[in-house]
Design an enzyme around this catalytic site. Structure first.
Site, PDB file in Angstrom:
ATOM      1  N   TYR A 135       0.864  -1.185   0.000  1.00  0.00           N
ATOM      2  CA  TYR A 135       0.000   0.000   0.000  1.00  0.00           C
ATOM      3  C   TYR A 135       0.898   1.232   0.000  1.00  0.00           C
ATOM      4  N   GLU A 424      -0.858   4.535  10.088  1.00  0.00           N
ATOM      5  CA  GLU A 424      -2.325   4.618   9.905  1.00  0.00           C
ATOM      6  C   GLU A 424      -2.880   5.899  10.509  1.00  0.00           C
TER       7      GLU A 424
HETATM    8  C1  LIG Z   1      -1.152  -3.380   7.515  1.00  0.00           C
HETATM    9  C2  LIG Z   1      -2.207  -3.823   8.313  1.00  0.00           C
HETATM   10  C3  LIG Z   1      -2.103  -5.237   8.565  1.00  0.00           C
HETATM   11  C4  LIG Z   1      -3.431  -5.645   8.995  1.00  0.00           C
HETATM   12  C5  LIG Z   1      -3.384  -7.045   9.352  1.00  0.00           C
HETATM   13  C6  LIG Z   1      -4.626  -7.356   9.999  1.00  0.00           C
HETATM   14  C7  LIG Z   1      -4.715  -7.493  11.277  1.00  0.00           C
HETATM   15  C8  LIG Z   1      -3.551  -7.298  12.131  1.00  0.00           C
HETATM   16  C9  LIG Z   1      -3.946  -6.464  13.231  1.00  0.00           C
HETATM   17  C10 LIG Z   1      -3.795  -5.144  13.269  1.00  0.00           C
HETATM   18  C11 LIG Z   1      -2.881  -4.364  12.448  1.00  0.00           C
HETATM   19  C12 LIG Z   1      -1.698  -4.133  13.236  1.00  0.00           C
HETATM   20  C13 LIG Z   1      -0.695  -3.561  12.790  1.00  0.00           C
HETATM   21  C14 LIG Z   1      -0.568  -2.889  11.465  1.00  0.00           C
HETATM   22  C15 LIG Z   1       0.786  -3.141  11.067  1.00  0.00           C
HETATM   23  C16 LIG Z   1       1.572  -2.297  10.502  1.00  0.00           C
HETATM   24  C17 LIG Z   1       1.185  -0.992   9.946  1.00  0.00           C
HETATM   25  C18 LIG Z   1       1.521  -1.065   8.583  1.00  0.00           C
HETATM   26  C19 LIG Z   1       1.097  -0.249   7.694  1.00  0.00           C
HETATM   27  C20 LIG Z   1       0.790   1.090   7.880  1.00  0.00           C
HETATM   28  C21 LIG Z   1       0.248   1.701   6.841  1.00  0.00           C
HETATM   29  C22 LIG Z   1       0.031   3.130   6.783  1.00  0.00           C
HETATM   30  O1  LIG Z   1       0.419   3.881   7.622  1.00  0.00           O
HETATM   31  S1  LIG Z   1      -0.813   3.646   5.384  1.00  0.00           S
HETATM   32  C23 LIG Z   1      -0.834   5.382   5.445  1.00  0.00           C
HETATM   33  C24 LIG Z   1      -1.761   5.899   6.493  1.00  0.00           C
HETATM   34  N1  LIG Z   1      -1.877   7.319   6.370  1.00  0.00           N
HETATM   35  C25 LIG Z   1      -2.691   8.012   7.097  1.00  0.00           C
HETATM   36  O2  LIG Z   1      -3.355   7.497   7.972  1.00  0.00           O
HETATM   37  C26 LIG Z   1      -2.806   9.471   6.760  1.00  0.00           C
HETATM   38  C27 LIG Z   1      -3.598  10.241   7.767  1.00  0.00           C
HETATM   39  N2  LIG Z   1      -4.295  11.341   7.126  1.00  0.00           N
HETATM   40  C28 LIG Z   1      -5.612  11.276   6.782  1.00  0.00           C
HETATM   41  O3  LIG Z   1      -6.280  10.277   7.001  1.00  0.00           O
HETATM   42  C29 LIG Z   1      -6.218  12.509   6.146  1.00  0.00           C
HETATM   43  O4  LIG Z   1      -5.339  13.201   5.404  1.00  0.00           O
HETATM   44  C30 LIG Z   1      -6.886  13.407   7.186  1.00  0.00           C
HETATM   45  C31 LIG Z   1      -8.078  12.672   7.767  1.00  0.00           C
HETATM   46  C32 LIG Z   1      -5.927  13.774   8.308  1.00  0.00           C
HETATM   47  C33 LIG Z   1      -7.346  14.710   6.559  1.00  0.00           C
HETATM   48  O5  LIG Z   1      -8.203  14.471   5.501  1.00  0.00           O
HETATM   49  P1  LIG Z   1      -8.521  15.588   4.389  1.00  0.00           P
HETATM   50  O6  LIG Z   1      -9.414  14.995   3.379  1.00  0.00           O
HETATM   51  O7  LIG Z   1      -7.283  16.175   3.909  1.00  0.00           O
HETATM   52  O8  LIG Z   1      -9.177  16.796   5.108  1.00  0.00           O
HETATM   53  P2  LIG Z   1     -10.305  17.098   6.135  1.00  0.00           P
HETATM   54  O9  LIG Z   1      -9.736  16.986   7.502  1.00  0.00           O
HETATM   55  O10 LIG Z   1     -10.841  18.412   5.740  1.00  0.00           O
HETATM   56  O11 LIG Z   1     -11.456  16.024   5.910  1.00  0.00           O
HETATM   57  C34 LIG Z   1     -12.460  16.193   4.923  1.00  0.00           C
HETATM   58  C35 LIG Z   1     -13.700  15.461   5.342  1.00  0.00           C
HETATM   59  O12 LIG Z   1     -13.422  14.066   5.285  1.00  0.00           O
HETATM   60  C36 LIG Z   1     -13.756  13.452   6.517  1.00  0.00           C
HETATM   61  N3  LIG Z   1     -12.848  12.322   6.652  1.00  0.00           N
HETATM   62  C37 LIG Z   1     -11.508  12.350   6.786  1.00  0.00           C
HETATM   63  N4  LIG Z   1     -11.033  11.095   6.837  1.00  0.00           N
HETATM   64  C38 LIG Z   1     -12.093  10.273   6.713  1.00  0.00           C
HETATM   65  C39 LIG Z   1     -12.227   8.858   6.704  1.00  0.00           C
HETATM   66  N5  LIG Z   1     -11.171   8.051   6.835  1.00  0.00           N
HETATM   67  N6  LIG Z   1     -13.451   8.348   6.563  1.00  0.00           N
HETATM   68  C40 LIG Z   1     -14.535   9.140   6.444  1.00  0.00           C
HETATM   69  N7  LIG Z   1     -14.478  10.500   6.450  1.00  0.00           N
HETATM   70  C41 LIG Z   1     -13.272  11.047   6.584  1.00  0.00           C
HETATM   71  C42 LIG Z   1     -13.577  14.551   7.528  1.00  0.00           C
HETATM   72  O13 LIG Z   1     -14.303  14.268   8.697  1.00  0.00           O
HETATM   73  C43 LIG Z   1     -14.123  15.730   6.764  1.00  0.00           C
HETATM   74  O14 LIG Z   1     -15.543  15.647   6.803  1.00  0.00           O
HETATM   75  P3  LIG Z   1     -16.463  16.943   6.667  1.00  0.00           P
HETATM   76  O15 LIG Z   1     -16.171  17.551   5.365  1.00  0.00           O
HETATM   77  O16 LIG Z   1     -17.863  16.413   6.810  1.00  0.00           O
HETATM   78  O17 LIG Z   1     -16.091  17.844   7.808  1.00  0.00           O
HETATM   79  C1  LIG Z   2       6.436   1.504  10.846  1.00  0.00           C
HETATM   80  C2  LIG Z   2       5.688   2.311   9.841  1.00  0.00           C
HETATM   81  C3  LIG Z   2       5.022   1.669   8.814  1.00  0.00           C
HETATM   82  C4  LIG Z   2       4.367   2.392   7.838  1.00  0.00           C
HETATM   83  N1  LIG Z   2       3.778   1.745   6.792  1.00  0.00           N
HETATM   84  C5  LIG Z   2       3.201   2.457   5.784  1.00  0.00           C
HETATM   85  C6  LIG Z   2       2.634   1.803   4.661  1.00  0.00           C
HETATM   86  O1  LIG Z   2       2.612   0.578   4.563  1.00  0.00           O
HETATM   87  N2  LIG Z   2       2.117   2.565   3.669  1.00  0.00           N
HETATM   88  C7  LIG Z   2       2.103   3.910   3.730  1.00  0.00           C
HETATM   89  O2  LIG Z   2       1.620   4.538   2.795  1.00  0.00           O
HETATM   90  N3  LIG Z   2       2.607   4.563   4.793  1.00  0.00           N
HETATM   91  C8  LIG Z   2       3.152   3.864   5.814  1.00  0.00           C
HETATM   92  N4  LIG Z   2       3.678   4.520   6.918  1.00  0.00           N
HETATM   93  C9  LIG Z   2       3.640   5.981   6.953  1.00  0.00           C
HETATM   94  C10 LIG Z   2       2.671   6.514   8.018  1.00  0.00           C
HETATM   95  O3  LIG Z   2       1.352   6.328   7.636  1.00  0.00           O
HETATM   96  C11 LIG Z   2       2.969   7.987   8.265  1.00  0.00           C
HETATM   97  O4  LIG Z   2       4.269   8.078   8.817  1.00  0.00           O
HETATM   98  C12 LIG Z   2       1.938   8.580   9.190  1.00  0.00           C
HETATM   99  O5  LIG Z   2       0.691   8.704   8.550  1.00  0.00           O
HETATM  100  C13 LIG Z   2       2.378   9.929   9.769  1.00  0.00           C
HETATM  101  O6  LIG Z   2       2.647  10.824   8.774  1.00  0.00           O
HETATM  102  P1  LIG Z   2       4.023  11.660   8.705  1.00  0.00           P
HETATM  103  O7  LIG Z   2       5.128  10.675   8.774  1.00  0.00           O
HETATM  104  O8  LIG Z   2       3.889  12.511   7.520  1.00  0.00           O
HETATM  105  O9  LIG Z   2       4.042  12.510  10.002  1.00  0.00           O
HETATM  106  P2  LIG Z   2       3.949  14.093  10.094  1.00  0.00           P
HETATM  107  O10 LIG Z   2       2.580  14.507   9.697  1.00  0.00           O
HETATM  108  O11 LIG Z   2       5.074  14.724   9.399  1.00  0.00           O
HETATM  109  O12 LIG Z   2       4.074  14.279  11.655  1.00  0.00           O
HETATM  110  C14 LIG Z   2       5.138  14.983  12.307  1.00  0.00           C
HETATM  111  C15 LIG Z   2       4.580  15.732  13.525  1.00  0.00           C
HETATM  112  O13 LIG Z   2       3.708  16.751  13.076  1.00  0.00           O
HETATM  113  C16 LIG Z   2       2.483  16.699  13.782  1.00  0.00           C
HETATM  114  N5  LIG Z   2       1.410  17.155  12.890  1.00  0.00           N
HETATM  115  C17 LIG Z   2       1.225  16.880  11.578  1.00  0.00           C
HETATM  116  N6  LIG Z   2       0.123  17.466  11.105  1.00  0.00           N
HETATM  117  C18 LIG Z   2      -0.424  18.135  12.132  1.00  0.00           C
HETATM  118  C19 LIG Z   2      -1.595  18.943  12.281  1.00  0.00           C
HETATM  119  N7  LIG Z   2      -2.453  19.151  11.269  1.00  0.00           N
HETATM  120  N8  LIG Z   2      -1.858  19.482  13.485  1.00  0.00           N
HETATM  121  C20 LIG Z   2      -1.025  19.249  14.535  1.00  0.00           C
HETATM  122  N9  LIG Z   2       0.086  18.493  14.456  1.00  0.00           N
HETATM  123  C21 LIG Z   2       0.386  17.942  13.270  1.00  0.00           C
HETATM  124  C22 LIG Z   2       2.321  15.241  14.179  1.00  0.00           C
HETATM  125  O14 LIG Z   2       1.504  15.113  15.332  1.00  0.00           O
HETATM  126  C23 LIG Z   2       3.770  14.842  14.469  1.00  0.00           C
HETATM  127  O15 LIG Z   2       4.063  15.194  15.796  1.00  0.00           O
HETATM  128  C24 LIG Z   2       4.337   3.802   7.908  1.00  0.00           C
HETATM  129  C25 LIG Z   2       4.988   4.455   8.961  1.00  0.00           C
HETATM  130  C26 LIG Z   2       5.656   3.723   9.915  1.00  0.00           C
HETATM  131  C27 LIG Z   2       6.363   4.441  11.027  1.00  0.00           C
END
Ligand SMILES: CCCCC/C=C\C/C=C\C/C=C\C/C=C\C/C=C\C=C\C(=O)SCCNC(=O)CCNC(=O)[C@H](O)C(C)(C)COP(=O)(O)OP(=O)(O)OC[C@H]1O[C@@H](n2cnc3c(N)ncnc32)[C@H](O)[C@@H]1OP(=O)(O)O
Ligand SMILES: Cc1cc2nc3c(=O)[nH]c(=O)nc-3n(C[C@H](O)[C@H](O)[C@H](O)COP(=O)(O)OP(=O)(O)OC[C@H]3O[C@@H](n4cnc5c(N)ncnc54)[C@H](O)[C@@H]3O)c2cc1C
Length: 665
Positions: A135, A424
């Site tokens: 992803y 996430e």
């Molecule tokens: C990999 C998993 C394995 C699973 C295996 C299964 C089981 C195992 C058990 C558990 C898992 C355990 C461990 C997992 C293992 C490892 C992790 C590995 C992978 C990790 C992957 C990643 O990290 S992937 C990348 C993840 N990235 C993020 O999460 C980014 C975070 N940012 C955001 O989500 C958005 O940018 C935002 C929410 C912060 C902002 O959104 P944006 O559209 O820019 O702006 P707004 O704030 O203005 O929102 C607009 C409107 O949208 C609504 N909204 C926002 N998000 C959502 C949503 N998700 N769903 C529904 N609605 C949403 C928001 O409320 C606003 O609404 P209104 O307009 O009505 O106000």
């Molecule tokens: C182990 C690991 C596995 C991952 N796996 C995946 C994967 O499989 N796929 C994938 O796509 N991504 C993956 N990621 C990425 C992960 O989803 C991002 O690191 C995460 O969403 C945080 O984003 P960032 O790194 O940009 O943090 P940043 O947003 O740069 O955060 C830095 C600091 O800024 C603060 N901050 C940021 N925005 C705001 C705001 N609006 N208001 C106040 N404070 C704010 C945060 O709280 C934090 O303290 C992984 C990350 C890790 C560590």
């Protein structure tokens, strides 16, 4: 089971049926049975050995992960395991690897965002591991701000293809698990550009490596992003970097369930909320909450068993030393964590129900509960992971010096777990999402709109803004209505205070920005209310088994009163309770700890973890800790030779030189 049970006396004091508590924890008799079988299958297989993991180099660890994943797949096929069994088997293997992302994000992304035709084409390949997927969303320059991603997918009508490109260094995909070395394909999130217009972020299936020799395809640059926190731990995962140089993919590899690009290049958005694009993240956040209770219960199981074995200080007349579990301070640090493990388990079950319910509604084109799903998954993910990460570290300290040894299992558990606060969705960013929804709900109260779901309590605004707790004795705090009311009043008053402060700012946006630290606390209060409410609801259900309900009732009260005690400032500042009532809650908490004490070891036995899964000499089921610690030390590579490597180069010359100097004096 163990031949000598050093914890037998502890187990004998339990006042409930442990086998029935296992059912309450696992959710059903069937769940206990399947989990038990899969855990034992893994524990008895030498390929899944993990006690040497922290001593492997990164390359060895990665190869070991590939080997375990291949072996797990072989066993899944040979034994014709069901999906439920296969998931559990992978969990008990307990080594992060590309398969987590393949099954946990790549497959769900295609299921959630692909059309039926696309699912039909890609899912069978993924199910049989003919392709391996990851992803790829986060970039070097942007993770939290998904709308700020820079990778482009530009439609070329001449060839009916998208051109995927990384225009800048900061647009390099950075972090995706499984990308670095293992994946052949990725769901890549990129800005869709067609007819010269940028339509924002969309998902695309992109092949990265050859299916023949695994080499990167033309225009694709990729690799691992480097070593991460802790030894062993998350270093088994190949988190990767990926750059595209005008890579072409067929148009039908855009995930087109939510929006489409026609052959002519016209952008068509189906009549569904744009946020469905974030669906995979919602799904994973929900599983992360369930996972939090697992990680927390593992740490607590280790700390409780070891605290019952470990003795320090005795009576003045040379009598036996005291089990450290008998110290009130140890109990007041440990029992709230034990209660939290149960609380997270039950709220995780409820969240899973909510997720399933919302998914069914979405399929019927009912989007009314999307906001509730987002708020609950984001908020519960943030609170449960932050608490669990801190709790694992607290359990390490609760185990004293031995907790710092790798063989305690706690350092690795912490290092693997702590990024859950970031991936996430960074926990602060997610809590601010909850806060935004809280502010929206408060602003709608004036117009008479009745909040629903977990926000429904806000509808009682008139009452909750002025109610006073009726608690007048410590026992009164055992009344769930007293607890519920105090938590509802605290959460609502904090949200309303924030809304009032924001309304005095020049603009809503500026007010939100200025007040964001308070908003975080309001969001936490709201999420803690959900956890308490779901625990109370669970305890109200019929729960079979001698003494099981009573124990869960006690743990529910521990959880709620501990949170009240820890956040006493909130409850007092909002006038929900008086300082005297706060003191009574603390008094009751002390009584509850005494009630939990004789049951503590049995309460962690109910998690039903094998010694293999726990991976801790301190948490052994038989409590025979000291011989195990002693034996484990000798396995360290440093002990392979009596005289260490480097002695002749560095130690001997130093000692000799000093001896020579002394002899000259
Ligand atoms: C990999 C998993 C394995 C699973 C295996 C299964 C089981 C195992 C058990 C558990 C898992 C355990 C461990 C997992 C293992 C490892 C992790 C590995 C992978 C990790 C992957 C990643 O990290 S992937 C990348 C993840 N990235 C993020 O999460 C980014 C975070 N940012 C955001 O989500 C958005 O940018 C935002 C929410 C912060 C902002 O959104 P944006 O559209 O820019 O702006 P707004 O704030 O203005 O929102 C607009 C409107 O949208 C609504 N909204 C926002 N998000 C959502 C949503 N998700 N769903 C529904 N609605 C949403 C928001 O409320 C606003 O609404 P209104 O307009 O009505 O106000
Ligand atoms: C182990 C690991 C596995 C991952 N796996 C995946 C994967 O499989 N796929 C994938 O796509 N991504 C993956 N990621 C990425 C992960 O989803 C991002 O690191 C995460 O969403 C945080 O984003 P960032 O790194 O940009 O943090 P940043 O947003 O740069 O955060 C830095 C600091 O800024 C603060 N901050 C940021 N925005 C705001 C705001 N609006 N208001 C106040 N404070 C704010 C945060 O709280 C934090 O303290 C992984 C990350 C890790 C560590």
């Amino acid at each position: 089971m163990a031949e000598v049970d050093h914890l037998a006396a502890e187990r004998a004091t339990a006042r409930f049926d442990v086998e029935e508590m296992k059912v309450a924890w696992a959710g059903s008799r069937h769940a206990v049975h399947v989990a038990d079988r899969m855990a034992r299958l893994v524990a008895s297989d030498p390929v899944f050995r993990k006690d040497n993991r922290t001593m492997l180099s990164r390359k060895e660890l990665f190869k070991d992960t590939l080997r375990k994943a291949a072996h797990a797949w072989k066993r899944i096929v040979e034994l014709r395991l069901t999906e439920e069994e296969a998931d559990l088997l992978r969990q008990y293997v307990d080594q992060p690897g590309y398969v987590d992302l393949h099954w946990g994000m790549f497959v769900p992304a295609i299921k959630g965002q692909g059309t039926e035709e696309q699912q039909h084409k890609w899912l069978p390949l993924a199910y049989k591991f003919q392709i391996i997927g990851c992803y790829a969303q986060t970039e070097l320059g942007h993770g939290s701000n998904v709308q700020g991603l820079e990778t482009t997918a530009t439609f070329d009508p001449k060839t009916d293809e998208f051109v995927i490109h990384s225009p800048t260094l900061t647009s390099s995909k950075w972090w995706p698990g499984g990308l670095g070395k293992a994946s052949t394909h990725a769901v890549v999130y990129a800005r869709l550009i067609t007819e010269g217009k940028d339509y924002g972020i969309h998902g695309f299936i992109v092949q990265l490596r050859s299916l023949e020799d695994h080499s990167p395809l033309p225009g694709v640059t990729l690799g691992d992003i480097g070593g991460k926190f802790g030894s062993g731990a998350y270093n088994s995962m190949d988190n990767g970097v990926l750059r595209f140089d005008h890579v072409r993919i067929p148009r039908d590899q855009m995930l087109m369930r939510l929006s489409q690009v026609t052959r002519e290049g016209k952008y068509v958005h189906s009549n569904v909320p744009k946020q469905l694009l974030y669906g995979t993240m919602v799904y994973v956040r929900q599983s992360i909450v369930a996972d939090a209770s697992k990680a927390l219960s593992r740490a607590v199981c280790i700390a409780v068993r070891y605290s019952a074995v470990r003795k320090q200080f005795g009576s003045q007349d040379g009598g036996p030393e005291t089990q450290v579990l008998n110290y009130k301070t140890q109990q007041s640090r440990l029992f709230p964590l034990l209660a939290s493990a149960y609380a997270f388990r039950f709220v995780g079950d409820w969240l899973n129900w909510l997720y399933t319910d919302v998914t069914q509604k979405l399929e019927a084109k009912d989007f009314s509960t999307l906001q509730e799903a987002h708020a609950c998954t984001a908020g519960l993910k943030a609170v449960t992971t932050s608490v669990t990460a801190d709790a694992i570290e607290e359990c390490r300290k609760l185990c004293g010096g031995h907790g710092y040894l790798n063989s305690s299992g706690l350092p690795e558990l912490f290092a693997v777990y702590v990024p859950a606060c970031t991936y996430e969705g960074d926990n602060v960013v997610l809590l601010l999402q909850v806060a935004r929804i809280l502010m929206k709900t408060v602003s709608q109260l004036a117009s008479g709109k009745q909040p629903v779901g977990t926000m429904a309590y806000m509808g009682k605004v008139q009452y909750l803004m002025q109610c006073k707790s009726a608690v007048s004795s410590a026992e009164d705090w055992l009344n769930p209505d007293a607890i519920q009311e105090a938590f509802e009043a605290r959460a609502l008053r904090m949200a309303v205070n924030c809304a009032q402060n924001i309304s005095q700012a020049a603009s809503q946006e500026e007010g939100f920005y200025e007040r964001s630290p308070d908003l975080l606390e309001a969001a936490v209060a709201h999420i803690q209310l959900i956890i308490v409410t779901k625990f109370i609801e669970k305890v109200h259900q019929e729960i079979p088994g001698h003494g099981v309900k009573e124990q869960l009732q006690a743990l529910c009260n521990v959880y709620a009163l501990y949170i009240l005690h820890k956040h006493l400032g909130d409850f007092l500042a909002t006038g929900c309770i008086t300082p005297r009532q706060g003191a009574l809650a603390n008094e009751q908490l002390g009584k509850l700890y005494a009630q939990v004490r004789p049951n503590a070891v049995a309460l962690v036995d109910a998690f039903n973890y094998t010694d293999h899964y726990l991976g801790s000499v301190l948490g052994r089921y038989d409590g025979d800790v000291y011989p195990a610690l002693y034996e484990e030390a000798w396995k360290d590579p440093l002990n392979e030779t009596v005289v260490p490597e480097g002695y002749h180069e560095y130690l001997r010359p130093l000692i000799k030189q000093q001896q020579l100097k002394l002899s000259r004096l």
